[in-house]
Design a protein around this motif. Structure first.
Motif, PDB file in Angstrom:
ATOM      1  N   THR A  62       0.901  -1.661  -0.114  1.00  0.00           N
ATOM      2  CA  THR A  62       0.433   0.157   0.138  1.00  0.00           C
ATOM      3  C   THR A  62       1.004   1.287   0.353  1.00  0.00           C
ATOM      4  N   GLU A  63       2.516   1.239  -0.528  1.00  0.00           N
ATOM      5  CA  GLU A  63       2.922   2.325  -0.249  1.00  0.00           C
ATOM      6  C   GLU A  63       4.329   1.588  -0.983  1.00  0.00           C
ATOM      7  N   VAL A  64       4.965   2.804  -2.129  1.00  0.00           N
ATOM      8  CA  VAL A  64       6.211   2.861  -2.905  1.00  0.00           C
ATOM      9  C   VAL A  64       7.242   3.702  -2.547  1.00  0.00           C
ATOM     10  N   ARG A  65       7.816   3.072  -1.782  1.00  0.00           N
ATOM     11  CA  ARG A  65       9.060   3.909  -0.794  1.00  0.00           C
ATOM     12  C   ARG A  65       8.568   5.082  -0.025  1.00  0.00           C
ATOM     13  N   GLY A  66       8.544   4.293   0.565  1.00  0.00           N
ATOM     14  CA  GLY A  66       7.342   4.956   1.565  1.00  0.00           C
ATOM     15  C   GLY A  66       6.108   6.193   1.198  1.00  0.00           C
ATOM     16  N   ILE A  67       5.538   6.399   0.497  1.00  0.00           N
ATOM     17  CA  ILE A  67       4.456   7.259  -0.111  1.00  0.00           C
ATOM     18  C   ILE A  67       3.109   6.316  -0.563  1.00  0.00           C
ATOM     19  N   GLY A  70      -2.232   6.616  -2.032  1.00  0.00           N
ATOM     20  CA  GLY A  70      -3.350   7.145  -2.462  1.00  0.00           C
ATOM     21  C   GLY A  70      -3.104   8.644  -2.420  1.00  0.00           C
ATOM     22  N   GLN A  71      -1.652   9.021  -2.126  1.00  0.00           N
ATOM     23  CA  GLN A  71      -0.982   9.992  -2.557  1.00  0.00           C
ATOM     24  C   GLN A  71      -0.432  10.027  -3.913  1.00  0.00           C
ATOM     25  N   ILE A  72      -0.190   8.798  -4.258  1.00  0.00           N
ATOM     26  CA  ILE A  72       0.743   8.586  -5.281  1.00  0.00           C
ATOM     27  C   ILE A  72      -0.477   9.229  -6.459  1.00  0.00           C
ATOM     28  N   ALA A  79       0.101  -0.671  -4.835  1.00  0.00           N
ATOM     29  CA  ALA A  79       0.852  -0.623  -5.599  1.00  0.00           C
ATOM     30  C   ALA A  79       2.249  -1.273  -5.388  1.00  0.00           C
ATOM     31  N   THR A  80       2.820  -1.647  -6.633  1.00  0.00           N
ATOM     32  CA  THR A  80       4.054  -2.518  -5.522  1.00  0.00           C
ATOM     33  C   THR A  80       5.197  -2.164  -6.926  1.00  0.00           C
ATOM     34  N   GLU A  81       6.381  -2.606  -6.450  1.00  0.00           N
ATOM     35  CA  GLU A  81       7.453  -2.258  -7.124  1.00  0.00           C
ATOM     36  C   GLU A  81       7.897  -3.251  -6.996  1.00  0.00           C
ATOM     37  N   THR A 145      18.290  14.219   0.612  1.00  0.00           N
ATOM     38  CA  THR A 145      18.853  13.933   1.392  1.00  0.00           C
ATOM     39  C   THR A 145      18.031  14.101   2.709  1.00  0.00           C
ATOM     40  N   GLY A 146      17.560  12.693   4.250  1.00  0.00           N
ATOM     41  CA  GLY A 146      17.251  13.210   5.405  1.00  0.00           C
ATOM     42  C   GLY A 146      15.850  13.446   5.073  1.00  0.00           C
ATOM     43  N   GLY A 147      15.126  13.354   4.034  1.00  0.00           N
ATOM     44  CA  GLY A 147      13.712  13.562   3.804  1.00  0.00           C
ATOM     45  C   GLY A 147      13.180  12.477   2.807  1.00  0.00           C
TER      46      GLY A 147
END
Length: 206
Positions: A62-67, A70-72, A79-81, A145-147
């Protein structure tokens, strides 16, 4: 008859509890069966038809790279990478060699695709909307970086053939493939004048 009522009520309660327990078992079994479904399934003869044509992908995250999905894109539920470890080895390593490495393709690429100092990642995957329709997607994310990663580009198409892979040319052109061994590809490149990533027109046959 009056003396039989407590026993009858007890029997009814026990039956209700038994039915509730059976319902929980059935629901749990369905959830487990769904969770254990492979990410990729293949139906058909891979000796006559390429596996990436026959493959059906089942997104489960339910997320891709931490996103969150629903925000994608609004209306997506999963969604799966694509990752190598999600593809059965007999397909990616047919004949003993790494087919993707041999063709210089990957499911994710890192670089500075827009020429800036910001690192980016381009990746491909499969999505499922909340109505059950599936398709493939390509995303480019900024990796500060860091975000948290930030979406720079999202391209998605509903299709029964969701396989996709990427390669990178020396001039930072991203090549998006929809097969392992064919000429079906599109090219994506940063346009400094338009300040965005654009799809390049196909080369002229002339």
């Amino acid at each position: 008859m009056m003396n039989d009522r407590p026993a009858l009520h007890k029997l009814i309660r026990e039956l209700q509890q038994l039915i509730a327990a059976l319902c929980c078992i059935l629901v749990s079994s369905a959830v487990v069966a769904r969770a254990e479904q492979p990410f990729m399934t293949v139906e058909g003869d891979t000796r006559s038809t390429a596996w990436w044509v026959l493959a059906e992908f089942h997104p489960f995250t339910t997320e891709v790279r931490g996103i969150p999905v629903g925000q994608i894109r609004k209306g997506w539920c999963k969604a799966t990478e694509f990752r190598k470890d999600l593809i059965p080895r007999q397909f990616l390593y047919e004949g003993g060699g790494d087919a993707m490495e041999a063709s210089q393709r990957s499911f994710a690429l890192e670089g500075h695709f827009d020429g800036s100092t910001m690192k980016q990642v381009a990746l491909v995957g499969v999505y499922e909307d909340c109505k059950g329709a599936r398709g493939r997607f390509l995303m480019i994310l900024d990796l500060p970086t860091g975000g948290k990663p930030r979406i720079r580009l999202l391209e998605a198409v509903k299709t029964p053939h969701q396989y996709a892979a990427l390669s990178l040319q020396d001039d930072n052109t991203i090549v998006a493939w929809t097969c392992m061994d064919c000429d079906n590809f599109e090219k994506l490149k940063w346009n400094s004048k338009q300040r965005k990533f654009v799809w390049l027109p196909p080369p002229s046959d002339e």
